[in-house]
Design an enzyme around this catalytic site. Structure first.
Site, PDB file in Angstrom:
ATOM      1  N   LYS A 171      60.726 117.383  34.613  1.00 26.48           N
ATOM      2  CA  LYS A 171      60.265 118.378  33.665  1.00 26.48           C
ATOM      3  C   LYS A 171      58.928 117.978  33.042  1.00 26.48           C
ATOM      4  O   LYS A 171      58.282 118.768  32.370  1.00 26.48           O
ATOM      5  CB  LYS A 171      61.300 118.527  32.529  1.00 26.48           C
ATOM      6  CG  LYS A 171      62.712 118.797  33.020  1.00 26.48           C
ATOM      7  CD  LYS A 171      63.731 118.684  31.862  1.00 26.48           C
ATOM      8  CE  LYS A 171      65.125 118.888  32.390  1.00 26.48           C
ATOM      9  NZ  LYS A 171      66.038 117.856  31.907  1.00 26.48           N
ATOM     10  N   GLY A 172      58.537 116.725  33.251  1.00 30.77           N
ATOM     11  CA  GLY A 172      57.395 116.178  32.510  1.00 30.77           C
ATOM     12  C   GLY A 172      56.067 116.857  32.752  1.00 30.77           C
ATOM     13  O   GLY A 172      55.167 116.787  31.918  1.00 30.77           O
ATOM     14  N   GLU A 188      51.839 115.595  38.178  1.00 34.21           N
ATOM     15  CA  GLU A 188      52.792 114.712  37.499  1.00 34.21           C
ATOM     16  C   GLU A 188      52.332 114.402  36.078  1.00 34.21           C
ATOM     17  O   GLU A 188      51.158 114.548  35.748  1.00 34.21           O
ATOM     18  CB  GLU A 188      52.900 113.392  38.282  1.00 34.21           C
ATOM     19  CG  GLU A 188      54.248 113.156  38.950  1.00 34.21           C
ATOM     20  CD  GLU A 188      55.410 112.922  37.999  1.00 34.21           C
ATOM     21  OE1 GLU A 188      55.491 113.545  36.924  1.00 34.21           O
ATOM     22  OE2 GLU A 188      56.265 112.100  38.364  1.00 34.21           O
ATOM     23  N   ASP A 189      53.259 113.929  35.274  1.00 35.30           N
ATOM     24  CA  ASP A 189      52.908 113.532  33.913  1.00 35.30           C
ATOM     25  C   ASP A 189      52.315 112.124  33.866  1.00 35.30           C
ATOM     26  O   ASP A 189      51.327 111.881  33.182  1.00 35.30           O
ATOM     27  CB  ASP A 189      54.123 113.643  32.974  1.00 35.30           C
ATOM     28  CG  ASP A 189      55.377 112.952  33.510  1.00 35.30           C
ATOM     29  OD1 ASP A 189      55.333 112.353  34.608  1.00 35.30           O
ATOM     30  OD2 ASP A 189      56.418 113.017  32.827  1.00 35.30           O
ATOM     31  N   ASP A 225      53.788 105.466  36.718  1.00 35.60           N
ATOM     32  CA  ASP A 225      54.210 104.251  36.027  1.00 35.60           C
ATOM     33  C   ASP A 225      54.399 103.168  37.097  1.00 35.60           C
ATOM     34  O   ASP A 225      53.436 102.552  37.537  1.00 35.60           O
ATOM     35  CB  ASP A 225      55.490 104.586  35.254  1.00 35.60           C
ATOM     36  CG  ASP A 225      55.982 103.462  34.380  1.00 35.60           C
ATOM     37  OD1 ASP A 225      55.152 102.741  33.825  1.00 35.60           O
ATOM     38  OD2 ASP A 225      57.212 103.303  34.250  1.00 35.60           O
ATOM     39  N   LYS A 234      49.582 104.372  34.218  1.00 31.41           N
ATOM     40  CA  LYS A 234      49.884 103.077  33.585  1.00 31.41           C
ATOM     41  C   LYS A 234      49.804 102.014  34.677  1.00 31.41           C
ATOM     42  O   LYS A 234      50.835 101.535  35.162  1.00 31.41           O
ATOM     43  CB  LYS A 234      51.310 103.144  33.041  1.00 31.41           C
ATOM     44  CG  LYS A 234      51.479 102.703  31.610  1.00 31.41           C
ATOM     45  CD  LYS A 234      52.959 102.567  31.315  1.00 31.41           C
ATOM     46  CE  LYS A 234      53.454 103.569  30.332  1.00 31.41           C
ATOM     47  NZ  LYS A 234      54.902 103.427  30.047  1.00 31.41           N
ATOM     48  N   ASP A 292      58.952 112.449  27.629  1.00 26.39           N
ATOM     49  CA  ASP A 292      60.072 112.452  26.694  1.00 26.39           C
ATOM     50  C   ASP A 292      60.573 111.055  26.391  1.00 26.39           C
ATOM     51  O   ASP A 292      60.322 110.097  27.123  1.00 26.39           O
ATOM     52  CB  ASP A 292      61.242 113.239  27.295  1.00 26.39           C
ATOM     53  CG  ASP A 292      61.922 112.468  28.427  1.00 26.39           C
ATOM     54  OD1 ASP A 292      61.230 112.119  29.396  1.00 26.39           O
ATOM     55  OD2 ASP A 292      63.135 112.191  28.319  1.00 26.39           O
ATOM     56  N   ARG A 334      58.945 116.306  24.187  1.00 25.76           N
ATOM     57  CA  ARG A 334      58.111 116.855  25.263  1.00 25.76           C
ATOM     58  C   ARG A 334      57.117 117.879  24.745  1.00 25.76           C
ATOM     59  O   ARG A 334      56.062 118.096  25.332  1.00 25.76           O
ATOM     60  CB  ARG A 334      58.985 117.539  26.325  1.00 25.76           C
ATOM     61  CG  ARG A 334      59.865 116.596  27.129  1.00 25.76           C
ATOM     62  CD  ARG A 334      60.455 117.336  28.318  1.00 25.76           C
ATOM     63  NE  ARG A 334      61.580 116.666  28.935  1.00 25.76           N
ATOM     64  CZ  ARG A 334      61.481 115.726  29.883  1.00 25.76           C
ATOM     65  NH1 ARG A 334      60.307 115.324  30.278  1.00 25.76           N
ATOM     66  NH2 ARG A 334      62.558 115.184  30.408  1.00 25.76           N
TER      67      ARG A 334
HETATM   68  P1  IMP Z   1      57.499 105.955  38.136  1.00 25.89           P
HETATM   69  O1  IMP Z   1      57.954 104.671  37.509  1.00 25.89           O
HETATM   70  O2  IMP Z   1      56.030 105.913  38.457  1.00 25.89           O
HETATM   71  O3  IMP Z   1      58.348 106.292  39.328  1.00 25.89           O
HETATM   72  O4  IMP Z   1      57.684 107.098  37.057  1.00 25.89           O
HETATM   73  C1  IMP Z   1      58.816 107.902  37.028  1.00 25.89           C
HETATM   74  C2  IMP Z   1      58.886 108.778  35.825  1.00 25.89           C
HETATM   75  O5  IMP Z   1      59.227 107.983  34.701  1.00 25.89           O
HETATM   76  C3  IMP Z   1      57.636 109.530  35.379  1.00 25.89           C
HETATM   77  O6  IMP Z   1      57.413 110.707  36.112  1.00 25.89           O
HETATM   78  C4  IMP Z   1      58.001 109.843  33.951  1.00 25.89           C
HETATM   79  O7  IMP Z   1      58.781 111.024  33.900  1.00 25.89           O
HETATM   80  C5  IMP Z   1      58.816 108.646  33.543  1.00 25.89           C
HETATM   81  N1  IMP Z   1      58.024 107.727  32.700  1.00 25.89           N
HETATM   82  C6  IMP Z   1      57.343 106.638  33.072  1.00 25.89           C
HETATM   83  N2  IMP Z   1      56.721 106.055  32.038  1.00 25.89           N
HETATM   84  C7  IMP Z   1      57.018 106.824  30.952  1.00 25.89           C
HETATM   85  C8  IMP Z   1      56.655 106.756  29.549  1.00 25.89           C
HETATM   86  O8  IMP Z   1      55.924 105.881  29.056  1.00 25.89           O
HETATM   87  N3  IMP Z   1      57.171 107.746  28.763  1.00 25.89           N
HETATM   88  C9  IMP Z   1      57.974 108.738  29.238  1.00 25.89           C
HETATM   89  N4  IMP Z   1      58.313 108.838  30.535  1.00 25.89           N
HETATM   90  C10 IMP Z   1      57.848 107.891  31.383  1.00 25.89           C
HETATM   91 MG    MG Z   2      58.446 112.705  35.328  1.00 22.90          MG
END
Ligand code: IMP
Ligand code: MG
Length: 178
Positions: free
Chosen positions: A44-45, A100-101, A104, A132, A160, A166
């Site tokens: 949903k981000g 994407e939001d 990470d 990040k 979130d 959000r």
């Molecule tokens: P990934 O670790 O790159 O696979 O990120 C997966 C998901 O984790 C992202 O799409 C976000 O929805 C969530 N996420 C990662 N870091 C944060 C944060 O600092 N705040 C909120 N959601 C996060």
């Molecule tokens: Mg997300």
């Protein structure tokens, strides 16, 4: 419970977000001039970013959404994500931009890139409002990136904490127990 007075600090203001989204929109418009693009929002981000970005594109734009969640912590490092809602639209021969939001660890997008890439789009790009890089577990980069953020837990503009915050129109870090 809704607690607007959480411990944290605004990192990116509403105005800075709007300016950046405009710039990204102009770049995408330039890169895909004369061609249609399909924006794939990851629920949903991505919702606020998607809604703002699509209105900055001077192109033939269609949109679709996917909803994914990562498996429990035991398998999380495998980077396999669970598809809760897949796309309605075929990707073959299309210019596809994943919206994407945040990137990470990169595990979600690395998986999605492979999963969607197997449907033979003409091109597959990644657009994220936040990045990040210090947390990365797999090598992956966004093609269109709004802001780099340090290793703090971020909320607002789609992101979130336990499904809250959000709707905040700015990006803030927040103190969490995690
Ligand atoms: P990934 O670790 O790159 O696979 O990120 C997966 C998901 O984790 C992202 O799409 C976000 O929805 C969530 N996420 C990662 N870091 C944060 C944060 O600092 N705040 C909120 N959601 C996060
Ligand atoms: Mg997300």
């Amino acid at each position: 419970m809704w607690n607007k007075d959480f411990e944290g600090e605004v990192l990116i203001s509403r105005e800075e977000l709007a300016q950046k989204v405009k710039e990204i929109g102009q770049q995408i418009t330039k890169d895909f001039e004369g061609e249609p693009v399909l924006l794939v929002g990851i629920l949903k981000g991505s919702v606020p970013f998607m809604a703002d970005l699509m209105r900055e594109l001077d192109l033939d734009v269609t949109i679709d959404f996917m909803c994914v969640s990562s498996y429990g912590s035991a398998t999380k490092s495998s980077g396999v994500v669970r598809i809760i809602k897949d796309l309605d639209t075929p990707l073959e021969g299309k210019n596809v931009i994943i919206v994407e939001d945040i990137i990470d660890t990169g595990l979600t997008l690395a998986y999605l890139k492979e999963y969607l890439g197997a449907r033979h789009p003409k091109c597959l790009k990644i657009c994220t409002i936040l990045d990040k890089p210090s947390r990365r577990k797999v090598e992956i980069e966004g093609d269109y990136v709004g802001f780099e953020v340090e290793d703090k837990y971020i909320v607002g503009y789609g992101l979130d904490s336990a499904q809250q915050y959000r709707q905040l129109p700015y990006i803030s870090w927040i103190k969490t127990d995690k």
